[in-house]
Write a protein that holds these residues in place. Sequence first.
Motif, PDB file in Angstrom:
ATOM      1  N   ARG A  58       0.854  -1.392  -0.161  1.00  0.00           N
ATOM      2  CA  ARG A  58      -0.380  -0.069  -0.179  1.00  0.00           C
ATOM      3  C   ARG A  58       1.160   1.325   0.346  1.00  0.00           C
ATOM      4  NH1 ARG A  58      -4.363  -0.476   4.618  1.00  0.00           N
ATOM      5  NH2 ARG A  58      -4.847   1.281   3.978  1.00  0.00           N
ATOM      6  N   TYR A  59       1.997   1.050   0.688  1.00  0.00           N
ATOM      7  CA  TYR A  59       2.625   2.027   0.954  1.00  0.00           C
ATOM      8  C   TYR A  59       3.627   2.808  -0.627  1.00  0.00           C
ATOM      9  CZ  TYR A  59       6.606   5.492   1.610  1.00  0.00           C
ATOM     10  OH  TYR A  59       8.397   6.594   1.861  1.00  0.00           O
ATOM     11  N   HIS A  60       3.884   1.611  -1.509  1.00  0.00           N
ATOM     12  CA  HIS A  60       4.296   1.460  -2.463  1.00  0.00           C
ATOM     13  C   HIS A  60       3.466   2.076  -3.432  1.00  0.00           C
ATOM     14  CE1 HIS A  60       8.076   0.003  -2.268  1.00  0.00           C
ATOM     15  NE2 HIS A  60       8.107  -0.310  -1.680  1.00  0.00           N
ATOM     16  N   GLU A  61       1.960   2.069  -3.506  1.00  0.00           N
ATOM     17  CA  GLU A  61       0.661   2.591  -4.493  1.00  0.00           C
ATOM     18  C   GLU A  61       0.673   4.295  -3.706  1.00  0.00           C
ATOM     19  OE1 GLU A  61      -2.680   0.066  -3.655  1.00  0.00           O
ATOM     20  OE2 GLU A  61      -2.057  -1.800  -4.412  1.00  0.00           O
ATOM     21  N   MET A  62       0.045   4.430  -3.238  1.00  0.00           N
ATOM     22  CA  MET A  62       0.812   5.430  -1.826  1.00  0.00           C
ATOM     23  C   MET A  62       1.354   6.383  -3.198  1.00  0.00           C
ATOM     24  SD  MET A  62       0.329   7.240   1.431  1.00  0.00           S
ATOM     25  CE  MET A  62       2.508   7.312   1.632  1.00  0.00           C
ATOM     26  N   GLU A  63       3.064   5.931  -2.869  1.00  0.00           N
ATOM     27  CA  GLU A  63       4.529   7.076  -3.211  1.00  0.00           C
ATOM     28  C   GLU A  63       4.437   6.783  -4.804  1.00  0.00           C
ATOM     29  OE1 GLU A  63       8.984   6.099  -2.265  1.00  0.00           O
ATOM     30  OE2 GLU A  63       7.632   4.856  -3.588  1.00  0.00           O
ATOM     31  N   GLY A  64       3.170   6.047  -5.808  1.00  0.00           N
ATOM     32  CA  GLY A  64       3.354   6.500  -6.799  1.00  0.00           C
ATOM     33  C   GLY A  64       2.434   7.531  -7.170  1.00  0.00           C
ATOM     34  N   GLU A  65       1.114   7.184  -6.567  1.00  0.00           N
ATOM     35  CA  GLU A  65       0.633   8.373  -6.905  1.00  0.00           C
ATOM     36  C   GLU A  65       0.408   9.812  -6.458  1.00  0.00           C
ATOM     37  OE1 GLU A  65      -3.825   8.184  -5.176  1.00  0.00           O
ATOM     38  OE2 GLU A  65      -3.716   5.655  -5.555  1.00  0.00           O
ATOM     39  N   LEU A  66       1.457  10.034  -4.873  1.00  0.00           N
ATOM     40  CA  LEU A  66       1.951  10.999  -4.760  1.00  0.00           C
ATOM     41  C   LEU A  66       2.864  11.684  -6.016  1.00  0.00           C
ATOM     42  CD1 LEU A  66       2.634  10.354  -0.886  1.00  0.00           C
ATOM     43  CD2 LEU A  66       1.422  12.036  -2.301  1.00  0.00           C
ATOM     44  N   LYS A  67       3.655  10.692  -6.448  1.00  0.00           N
ATOM     45  CA  LYS A  67       4.645  11.413  -7.540  1.00  0.00           C
ATOM     46  C   LYS A  67       3.705  11.812  -8.697  1.00  0.00           C
ATOM     47  CE  LYS A  67       8.691   8.400  -6.285  1.00  0.00           C
ATOM     48  NZ  LYS A  67       9.449   7.431  -6.987  1.00  0.00           N
ATOM     49  N   ALA A  68       2.569  11.151  -8.956  1.00  0.00           N
ATOM     50  CA  ALA A  68       2.134  11.745 -10.202  1.00  0.00           C
ATOM     51  C   ALA A  68       1.211  13.042  -9.758  1.00  0.00           C
ATOM     52  CB  ALA A  68       1.021  10.217 -10.161  1.00  0.00           C
ATOM     53  N   ALA A  69       0.970  13.347  -8.766  1.00  0.00           N
ATOM     54  CA  ALA A  69      -0.016  14.063  -8.076  1.00  0.00           C
ATOM     55  C   ALA A  69       1.037  15.272  -7.957  1.00  0.00           C
ATOM     56  CB  ALA A  69      -0.203  14.367  -6.999  1.00  0.00           C
ATOM     57  N   GLY A  70       2.933  14.803  -7.923  1.00  0.00           N
ATOM     58  CA  GLY A  70       4.015  16.037  -8.304  1.00  0.00           C
ATOM     59  C   GLY A  70       4.421  16.468  -9.311  1.00  0.00           C
ATOM     60  N   ARG A  71       3.454  15.668 -10.527  1.00  0.00           N
ATOM     61  CA  ARG A  71       4.075  16.025 -11.705  1.00  0.00           C
ATOM     62  C   ARG A  71       2.932  17.078 -12.406  1.00  0.00           C
ATOM     63  NH1 ARG A  71       5.859  10.734 -11.376  1.00  0.00           N
ATOM     64  NH2 ARG A  71       4.137   9.655 -12.101  1.00  0.00           N
ATOM     65  N   ARG A  72       1.478  16.481 -12.190  1.00  0.00           N
ATOM     66  CA  ARG A  72       0.619  17.303 -12.595  1.00  0.00           C
ATOM     67  C   ARG A  72       1.253  18.477 -11.691  1.00  0.00           C
ATOM     68  NH1 ARG A  72      -2.381  12.753 -11.525  1.00  0.00           N
ATOM     69  NH2 ARG A  72      -3.081  13.754  -9.192  1.00  0.00           N
ATOM     70  N   LEU A  73       1.122  19.278 -10.994  1.00  0.00           N
ATOM     71  CA  LEU A  73       0.960  20.238  -9.955  1.00  0.00           C
ATOM     72  C   LEU A  73       2.421  20.803 -10.685  1.00  0.00           C
ATOM     73  CD1 LEU A  73       0.265  18.742  -6.176  1.00  0.00           C
ATOM     74  CD2 LEU A  73      -1.088  20.993  -8.368  1.00  0.00           C
ATOM     75  N   PHE A  74       3.421  20.636 -10.425  1.00  0.00           N
ATOM     76  CA  PHE A  74       4.575  20.989 -11.513  1.00  0.00           C
ATOM     77  C   PHE A  74       4.180  21.140 -12.364  1.00  0.00           C
ATOM     78  CE2 PHE A  74       8.555  21.815 -13.399  1.00  0.00           C
ATOM     79  CZ  PHE A  74       8.990  22.003 -12.103  1.00  0.00           C
ATOM     80  N   GLU A  75       3.899  20.986 -13.142  1.00  0.00           N
ATOM     81  CA  GLU A  75       3.561  21.690 -14.941  1.00  0.00           C
ATOM     82  C   GLU A  75       1.942  21.927 -14.809  1.00  0.00           C
ATOM     83  OE1 GLU A  75       1.825  17.382 -16.724  1.00  0.00           O
ATOM     84  OE2 GLU A  75       3.932  16.893 -16.876  1.00  0.00           O
ATOM     85  N   GLN A  76       1.448  22.198 -13.322  1.00  0.00           N
ATOM     86  CA  GLN A  76       0.321  23.032 -13.285  1.00  0.00           C
ATOM     87  C   GLN A  76       1.179  24.836 -13.182  1.00  0.00           C
ATOM     88  OE1 GLN A  76      -2.893  22.031 -10.888  1.00  0.00           O
ATOM     89  NE2 GLN A  76      -3.923  24.608 -10.505  1.00  0.00           N
ATOM     90  N   TYR A  77       1.752  24.274 -12.174  1.00  0.00           N
ATOM     91  CA  TYR A  77       1.555  26.095 -11.757  1.00  0.00           C
ATOM     92  C   TYR A  77       4.012  26.500 -12.123  1.00  0.00           C
ATOM     93  CZ  TYR A  77      -1.237  25.461  -7.976  1.00  0.00           C
ATOM     94  OH  TYR A  77      -2.134  25.563  -7.265  1.00  0.00           O
ATOM     95  N   PHE A  78       3.974  25.664 -13.636  1.00  0.00           N
ATOM     96  CA  PHE A  78       5.767  26.054 -13.670  1.00  0.00           C
ATOM     97  C   PHE A  78       5.551  25.754 -15.258  1.00  0.00           C
ATOM     98  CE2 PHE A  78       5.740  25.546  -9.154  1.00  0.00           C
ATOM     99  CZ  PHE A  78       6.693  26.807  -9.017  1.00  0.00           C
ATOM    100  N   ARG A  79       4.464  25.449 -16.106  1.00  0.00           N
ATOM    101  CA  ARG A  79       4.662  24.730 -17.484  1.00  0.00           C
ATOM    102  C   ARG A  79       5.675  25.101 -18.039  1.00  0.00           C
ATOM    103  NH1 ARG A  79       0.110  21.837 -19.237  1.00  0.00           N
ATOM    104  NH2 ARG A  79      -1.175  22.817 -17.766  1.00  0.00           N
ATOM    105  N   GLU A  80       6.282  27.077 -17.672  1.00  0.00           N
ATOM    106  CA  GLU A  80       6.866  27.317 -18.855  1.00  0.00           C
ATOM    107  C   GLU A  80       8.399  26.588 -18.126  1.00  0.00           C
ATOM    108  OE1 GLU A  80       6.492  29.951 -14.593  1.00  0.00           O
ATOM    109  OE2 GLU A  80       5.329  29.042 -16.418  1.00  0.00           O
ATOM    110  N   TYR A  81       8.909  25.959 -17.328  1.00  0.00           N
ATOM    111  CA  TYR A  81      10.041  25.702 -17.252  1.00  0.00           C
ATOM    112  C   TYR A  81       9.936  24.247 -17.979  1.00  0.00           C
ATOM    113  CZ  TYR A  81      10.299  29.595 -14.326  1.00  0.00           C
ATOM    114  OH  TYR A  81      10.368  30.461 -13.648  1.00  0.00           O
ATOM    115  N   LEU A  82       8.870  23.735 -18.315  1.00  0.00           N
ATOM    116  CA  LEU A  82       9.125  22.272 -19.302  1.00  0.00           C
ATOM    117  C   LEU A  82       9.303  22.341 -20.531  1.00  0.00           C
ATOM    118  CD1 LEU A  82       5.817  20.468 -17.810  1.00  0.00           C
ATOM    119  CD2 LEU A  82       8.113  20.463 -17.132  1.00  0.00           C
TER     120      LEU A  82
END
Length: 68
Positions: free
Chosen positions: A44-68
């Motif tokens: 379950r921890y590994h599943e949560m960790e995967g979801e956290l990484k995906a959410a982090g990527r989505r948020l980074f893209e949302q707030y810092f799209r110009e840096y991609l």
Amino acid sequence: YSKGWKMVNQAEKEMGFLFLERSKGGKNGGSSLITEEGRLFLERYHEMEGELKAAGRRLFEQYFREYL
């Protein structure tokens, strides 16, 4: 090595269940096996960790799209 054991012991204390079944050493040495509860927790921890990484990527893209 000793730090790893301290971390496992602390996790067991805080979570209230054993992560490992231990058998003491001796002539042939000791061993440790993960418990079923420990295996399920890590799964379950590994599943949560995967979801956290995906959410982090989505948020980074949302707030810092110009840096991609």
